[in-house]
Design a protein around this motif. Structure first.
Motif, PDB file in Angstrom:
ATOM      1  N   VAL A 118       0.836  -1.198   0.000  1.00 26.32           N
ATOM      2  CA  VAL A 118       0.000   0.000   0.000  1.00 26.32           C
ATOM      3  C   VAL A 118       0.872   1.249   0.000  1.00 26.32           C
ATOM      4  O   VAL A 118       0.613   2.206  -0.751  1.00 26.32           O
ATOM      5  N   ALA A 119       1.913   1.248   0.802  1.00 28.58           N
ATOM      6  CA  ALA A 119       2.831   2.393   0.842  1.00 28.58           C
ATOM      7  C   ALA A 119       3.491   2.601  -0.515  1.00 28.58           C
ATOM      8  O   ALA A 119       3.604   3.740  -0.999  1.00 28.58           O
ATOM      9  N   MET A 120       3.937   1.533  -1.165  1.00 33.24           N
ATOM     10  CA  MET A 120       4.561   1.650  -2.486  1.00 33.24           C
ATOM     11  C   MET A 120       3.561   2.182  -3.518  1.00 33.24           C
ATOM     12  O   MET A 120       3.905   3.019  -4.362  1.00 33.24           O
ATOM     13  N   ALA A 121       2.318   1.732  -3.448  1.00 30.11           N
ATOM     14  CA  ALA A 121       1.297   2.215  -4.376  1.00 30.11           C
ATOM     15  C   ALA A 121       1.033   3.702  -4.160  1.00 30.11           C
ATOM     16  O   ALA A 121       0.886   4.464  -5.125  1.00 30.11           O
ATOM     17  N   ALA A 122       1.006   4.132  -2.893  1.00 25.98           N
ATOM     18  CA  ALA A 122       0.787   5.549  -2.598  1.00 25.98           C
ATOM     19  C   ALA A 122       1.952   6.394  -3.109  1.00 25.98           C
ATOM     20  O   ALA A 122       1.739   7.461  -3.706  1.00 25.98           O
ATOM     21  N   LEU A 123       3.170   5.935  -2.904  1.00 24.88           N
ATOM     22  CA  LEU A 123       4.337   6.672  -3.399  1.00 24.88           C
ATOM     23  C   LEU A 123       4.356   6.730  -4.923  1.00 24.88           C
ATOM     24  O   LEU A 123       4.678   7.770  -5.511  1.00 24.88           O
ATOM     25  N   ASN A 124       3.982   5.626  -5.573  1.00 24.18           N
ATOM     26  CA  ASN A 124       3.911   5.620  -7.040  1.00 24.18           C
ATOM     27  C   ASN A 124       2.855   6.592  -7.542  1.00 24.18           C
ATOM     28  O   ASN A 124       3.066   7.271  -8.556  1.00 24.18           O
ATOM     29  N   ALA A 125       1.726   6.693  -6.840  1.00 21.12           N
ATOM     30  CA  ALA A 125       0.680   7.643  -7.241  1.00 21.12           C
ATOM     31  C   ALA A 125       1.184   9.076  -7.115  1.00 21.12           C
ATOM     32  O   ALA A 125       0.917   9.914  -7.988  1.00 21.12           O
ATOM     33  N   LEU A 126       1.917   9.377  -6.050  1.00 20.30           N
ATOM     34  CA  LEU A 126       2.490  10.716  -5.888  1.00 20.30           C
ATOM     35  C   LEU A 126       3.385  11.070  -7.077  1.00 20.30           C
ATOM     36  O   LEU A 126       3.329  12.183  -7.602  1.00 20.30           O
ATOM     37  N   ILE A 127       4.192  10.115  -7.508  1.00 18.73           N
ATOM     38  CA  ILE A 127       5.119  10.353  -8.610  1.00 18.73           C
ATOM     39  C   ILE A 127       4.381  10.366  -9.953  1.00 18.73           C
ATOM     40  O   ILE A 127       4.525  11.315 -10.738  1.00 18.73           O
ATOM     41  N   ASP A 128       3.599   9.340 -10.217  1.00 19.58           N
ATOM     42  CA  ASP A 128       2.932   9.186 -11.516  1.00 19.58           C
ATOM     43  C   ASP A 128       1.951  10.310 -11.818  1.00 19.58           C
ATOM     44  O   ASP A 128       1.793  10.710 -12.974  1.00 19.58           O
TER      45      ASP A 128
ATOM     46  N   MET B 295       2.074  14.887  -8.329  1.00 14.63           N
ATOM     47  CA  MET B 295       1.618  15.654  -7.173  1.00 14.63           C
ATOM     48  C   MET B 295       2.731  16.476  -6.526  1.00 14.63           C
ATOM     49  O   MET B 295       2.475  17.558  -6.011  1.00 14.63           O
ATOM     50  N   VAL B 296       3.944  15.982  -6.570  1.00 19.84           N
ATOM     51  CA  VAL B 296       5.062  16.719  -5.967  1.00 19.84           C
ATOM     52  C   VAL B 296       5.298  18.011  -6.748  1.00 19.84           C
ATOM     53  O   VAL B 296       5.418  19.094  -6.168  1.00 19.84           O
ATOM     54  N   GLU B 297       5.341  17.894  -8.072  1.00 25.90           N
ATOM     55  CA  GLU B 297       5.542  19.073  -8.910  1.00 25.90           C
ATOM     56  C   GLU B 297       4.387  20.052  -8.774  1.00 25.90           C
ATOM     57  O   GLU B 297       4.589  21.268  -8.724  1.00 25.90           O
ATOM     58  N   ASN B 298       3.165  19.519  -8.703  1.00 25.64           N
ATOM     59  CA  ASN B 298       1.995  20.380  -8.552  1.00 25.64           C
ATOM     60  C   ASN B 298       2.039  21.109  -7.211  1.00 25.64           C
ATOM     61  O   ASN B 298       1.722  22.304  -7.141  1.00 25.64           O
ATOM     62  N   ALA B 299       2.448  20.417  -6.169  1.00 23.87           N
ATOM     63  CA  ALA B 299       2.540  21.044  -4.844  1.00 23.87           C
ATOM     64  C   ALA B 299       3.549  22.189  -4.865  1.00 23.87           C
ATOM     65  O   ALA B 299       3.310  23.247  -4.285  1.00 23.87           O
ATOM     66  N   GLN B 300       4.654  21.987  -5.550  1.00 19.87           N
ATOM     67  CA  GLN B 300       5.659  23.050  -5.626  1.00 19.87           C
ATOM     68  C   GLN B 300       5.139  24.241  -6.438  1.00 19.87           C
ATOM     69  O   GLN B 300       5.246  25.385  -6.021  1.00 19.87           O
ATOM     70  N   ARG B 301       4.553  23.946  -7.591  1.00 23.13           N
ATOM     71  CA  ARG B 301       4.031  25.013  -8.464  1.00 23.13           C
ATOM     72  C   ARG B 301       2.898  25.785  -7.785  1.00 23.13           C
ATOM     73  O   ARG B 301       2.912  27.016  -7.729  1.00 23.13           O
ATOM     74  N   MET B 302       1.929  25.071  -7.233  1.00 29.87           N
ATOM     75  CA  MET B 302       0.807  25.726  -6.564  1.00 29.87           C
ATOM     76  C   MET B 302       1.268  26.400  -5.268  1.00 29.87           C
ATOM     77  O   MET B 302       0.754  27.445  -4.886  1.00 29.87           O
ATOM     78  N   GLY B 303       2.252  25.805  -4.593  1.00 30.77           N
ATOM     79  CA  GLY B 303       2.806  26.414  -3.388  1.00 30.77           C
ATOM     80  C   GLY B 303       3.470  27.744  -3.682  1.00 30.77           C
ATOM     81  O   GLY B 303       3.352  28.696  -2.903  1.00 30.77           O
TER      82      GLY B 303
END
Length: 121
Positions: free
Chosen positions: A15-25, A28-36
């Motif tokens: 489950v943790a690996m699936a959640a991390l893959n969703a963040l990357i795929d 979300m990380v890039e969106n958080a930085q841009r929107m931040g």
């Protein structure tokens, strides 16, 4: 032998690996930085425009707005959060005069603009 509820559980690890893959795929990380970055700029604009806002701080989408609560110590940030709630935006007062903003990682620019507008009203 000693075990742990979460230690080495293969289902939890998947489950943790699936959640991390969703963040990357899903970017979300890039969106958080841009929107931040956008949120930071808008909050700084509010600080320069509104006497009630003293400062802002944070990183990415996790932000804080420091409120001048000299007139109503410990109450004004709460009152602002209630007004935001009435406009459909949730935020949390903390430490008396700080409003914690933690929008979802998938927020888009239109939603962010609506949230900032609720603060500006």
């Amino acid at each position: 032998e000693h075990g742990s509820t979460y230690g080495g559980n293969p289902v939890a690890a998947r489950v943790a690996m699936a959640a991390l893959n969703a963040l990357i795929d899903e970017g979300m990380v890039e969106n958080a930085q841009r929107m931040g970055d956008i949120l930071d700029g808008e909050l700084k604009r509010l600080v320069s425009k509104r006497k009630i806002a003293l400062d802002t701080r944070g990183r990415g989408l996790l932000r804080a707005l420091i409120i001048d609560d000299a007139q109503k110590p410990g109450e004004l940030a709460y009152d602002v959060c209630l007004a935001m709630r009435d406009r459909g935006v949730l935020a949390k007062p903390t430490h008396g005069n700080i409003i914690r903003l933690a929008p979802p990682l998938v927020i888009d620019e239109a939603q962010l603009d609506a949230a900032v507008s609720s603060l500006d009203e």
